[in-house]
Write a protein that holds these residues in place. Structure first.
Motif, PDB file in Angstrom:
ATOM      1  N   LEU A 127       4.730  22.973 -61.504  1.00 42.62           N
ATOM      2  CA  LEU A 127       5.230  21.599 -61.485  1.00 42.62           C
ATOM      3  C   LEU A 127       4.724  20.846 -60.259  1.00 42.62           C
ATOM      4  O   LEU A 127       4.485  19.644 -60.308  1.00 42.62           O
ATOM      5  N   ASN A 128       4.557  21.593 -59.156  1.00 37.65           N
ATOM      6  CA  ASN A 128       4.173  20.962 -57.895  1.00 37.65           C
ATOM      7  C   ASN A 128       3.545  22.023 -56.989  1.00 37.65           C
ATOM      8  O   ASN A 128       3.958  23.187 -57.003  1.00 37.65           O
ATOM      9  N   VAL A 129       2.564  21.600 -56.191  1.00 42.98           N
ATOM     10  CA  VAL A 129       1.874  22.531 -55.280  1.00 42.98           C
ATOM     11  C   VAL A 129       1.667  21.864 -53.933  1.00 42.98           C
ATOM     12  O   VAL A 129       1.258  20.701 -53.856  1.00 42.98           O
ATOM     13  N   ARG A 130       1.975  22.600 -52.859  1.00 46.35           N
ATOM     14  CA  ARG A 130       1.709  22.122 -51.501  1.00 46.35           C
ATOM     15  C   ARG A 130       0.987  23.207 -50.717  1.00 46.35           C
ATOM     16  O   ARG A 130       1.264  24.390 -50.873  1.00 46.35           O
ATOM     17  N   ASN A 131       0.071  22.773 -49.859  1.00 46.10           N
ATOM     18  CA  ASN A 131      -0.666  23.686 -48.989  1.00 46.10           C
ATOM     19  C   ASN A 131      -0.210  23.439 -47.554  1.00 46.10           C
ATOM     20  O   ASN A 131      -0.458  22.369 -46.997  1.00 46.10           O
ATOM     21  N   VAL A 132       0.485  24.405 -46.960  1.00 43.58           N
ATOM     22  CA  VAL A 132       1.086  24.246 -45.636  1.00 43.58           C
ATOM     23  C   VAL A 132       0.307  25.075 -44.618  1.00 43.58           C
ATOM     24  O   VAL A 132       0.109  26.280 -44.801  1.00 43.58           O
ATOM     25  N   SER A 133      -0.129  24.449 -43.542  1.00 42.37           N
ATOM     26  CA  SER A 133      -0.912  25.142 -42.520  1.00 42.37           C
ATOM     27  C   SER A 133      -0.061  26.154 -41.751  1.00 42.37           C
ATOM     28  O   SER A 133       1.097  25.882 -41.418  1.00 42.37           O
ATOM     29  N   LEU A 134      -0.659  27.303 -41.460  1.00 38.25           N
ATOM     30  CA  LEU A 134      -0.035  28.327 -40.628  1.00 38.25           C
ATOM     31  C   LEU A 134      -0.957  28.632 -39.452  1.00 38.25           C
ATOM     32  O   LEU A 134      -2.183  28.495 -39.558  1.00 38.25           O
ATOM     33  N   PRO A 135      -0.390  29.078 -38.332  1.00 37.72           N
ATOM     34  CA  PRO A 135      -1.222  29.367 -37.166  1.00 37.72           C
ATOM     35  C   PRO A 135      -2.072  30.621 -37.343  1.00 37.72           C
ATOM     36  O   PRO A 135      -1.706  31.537 -38.067  1.00 37.72           O
ATOM     37  N   GLY A 136      -3.223  30.621 -36.642  1.00 38.46           N
ATOM     38  CA  GLY A 136      -4.099  31.780 -36.629  1.00 38.46           C
ATOM     39  C   GLY A 136      -5.168  31.600 -35.576  1.00 38.46           C
ATOM     40  O   GLY A 136      -6.009  30.713 -35.700  1.00 38.46           O
ATOM     41  N   LYS A 137      -5.106  32.415 -34.532  1.00 35.45           N
ATOM     42  CA  LYS A 137      -6.082  32.271 -33.432  1.00 35.45           C
ATOM     43  C   LYS A 137      -7.484  32.661 -33.874  1.00 35.45           C
ATOM     44  O   LYS A 137      -8.472  32.040 -33.489  1.00 35.45           O
ATOM     45  N   GLU A 138      -7.594  33.719 -34.653  1.00 35.23           N
ATOM     46  CA  GLU A 138      -8.916  34.168 -35.089  1.00 35.23           C
ATOM     47  C   GLU A 138      -9.457  33.270 -36.200  1.00 35.23           C
ATOM     48  O   GLU A 138     -10.660  33.064 -36.331  1.00 35.23           O
ATOM     49  N   GLU A 139      -8.548  32.743 -37.032  1.00 34.69           N
ATOM     50  CA  GLU A 139      -8.888  31.741 -38.046  1.00 34.69           C
ATOM     51  C   GLU A 139      -7.581  31.138 -38.554  1.00 34.69           C
ATOM     52  O   GLU A 139      -6.546  31.800 -38.586  1.00 34.69           O
ATOM     53  N   ALA A 140      -7.636  29.878 -38.929  1.00 34.37           N
ATOM     54  CA  ALA A 140      -6.436  29.204 -39.440  1.00 34.37           C
ATOM     55  C   ALA A 140      -5.983  29.869 -40.736  1.00 34.37           C
ATOM     56  O   ALA A 140      -6.791  30.396 -41.508  1.00 34.37           O
ATOM     57  N   ARG A 141      -4.684  29.861 -40.946  1.00 34.64           N
ATOM     58  CA  ARG A 141      -4.098  30.460 -42.151  1.00 34.64           C
ATOM     59  C   ARG A 141      -3.333  29.398 -42.924  1.00 34.64           C
ATOM     60  O   ARG A 141      -3.112  28.281 -42.441  1.00 34.64           O
ATOM     61  N   THR A 142      -2.894  29.768 -44.132  1.00 30.60           N
ATOM     62  CA  THR A 142      -2.192  28.782 -44.946  1.00 30.60           C
ATOM     63  C   THR A 142      -1.114  29.434 -45.790  1.00 30.60           C
ATOM     64  O   THR A 142      -1.108  30.648 -46.005  1.00 30.60           O
TER      65      THR A 142
END
Length: 261
Positions: A127-142
């Motif tokens: 019905l709905n989708v969101r992509n939320v950023s997460l921290p990651g020093k070696e590479e960004a996560r989601t």
């Protein structure tokens, strides 16, 4: 002679009818059990290593068949390229095309001229989708937040850094707290059961899989969870780890969960 053949035919027909009745009874009991527990959902998590097998072959259909054999309702997938120099196709689209499932891609970083991230495949259209950023020093996560009619599904692939993992748990909790529907989460968490990350997660989420499973490199780092602090209950049915050591460097895990009552 004809009378004996006729008698044997009657016995065969009676036996077939008995088997049919037993099968109908078993199906009926199974449906009753599912109904008694509420809604049922088969959840799967699979780090697909971008479709690159341990034999060095790129085989998206092989990954898709591992998934299809489990018949999941919803799947969290990690390590996916989308039109990069390494993989000039949308890997998730290729896998979904074989399974026939709906799919959503969550890009975490720009990579090789395209994107790299995670995905969710499902039988039901979201019905709905969101992509939320997460921290990651070696590479960004989601974090992919995918809403369905009766539940919310969170899919992620945690950072390798413990401090980033702890911060990611805080972001996930805010998402879970804001939802009215039952919340489930799955992914490659890059943390073993005894880690501080897992201890923090388990204050709020129940692990639905098994910590004894060795999912990657001699450790358990892939999990499926149910969020504890929502109205209604959930119970676990069948669960397992697929011991496929060729299609990817991770073994996929799955669980049947009953919820809503």
């Amino acid at each position: 002679m004809n009378q004996r053949i006729s008698s044997e035919n009657r016995m065969i027909v009676e036996m077939k009818n008995l088997i049919l009745c037993l099968l109908c009874l078993m199906v009926g009991l199974g449906l009753h059990a599912s109904s008694a527990h509420g809604d049922s959902l088969r959840i799967m998590s699979y780090n697909v290593h971008n479709g690159i097998g341990m034999d060095g072959k790129v085989d998206y259909a092989r990954i898709a068949h591992v998934i299809s054999d489990v018949h999941p309702d919803v799947v969290a997938l990690q390590e996916l390229d989308s039109v990069t120099h390494r993989s000039p196709v949308n890997v998730l689209e290729e896998i979904a095309g074989v399974t026939g499932m709906n799919y959503v891609f969550g890009p975490a970083i720009s990579y090789g001229g395209g994107k790299y991230g995670i995905g969710v495949m499902s039988k039901e259209k979201p019905l709905n989708v969101r992509n939320v950023s997460l921290p990651g020093k070696e590479e960004a996560r989601t974090l992919l937040v995918v809403e369905f009619e009766k539940y919310i599904f969170l899919a992620t692939h945690f950072s390798l850094t413990a401090a980033d993992q702890i911060k990611s748990v805080e972001v996930i909790l805010k998402e879970a707290l804001s939802k009215e529907k039952p919340v489930f989460m799955a992914g490659d968490m890059n943390s073993v059961p005894s880690s501080l990350t897992q201890k923090n997660i388990r204050k709020y989420f129940k692990v639905l899989t098994d910590d004894r499973w060795i999912t990657c490199n001699g450790e358990c780092i892939d999990y499926i969870y149910g969020y504890k602090r929502k109205k209604g209950k959930f119970t676990v049915g069948r669960k397992g780890m697929i011991e496929d050591y060729v299609a990817s460097d991770h073994c996929p895990v799955y669980v049947d969960v009953y919820y809503g009552k």
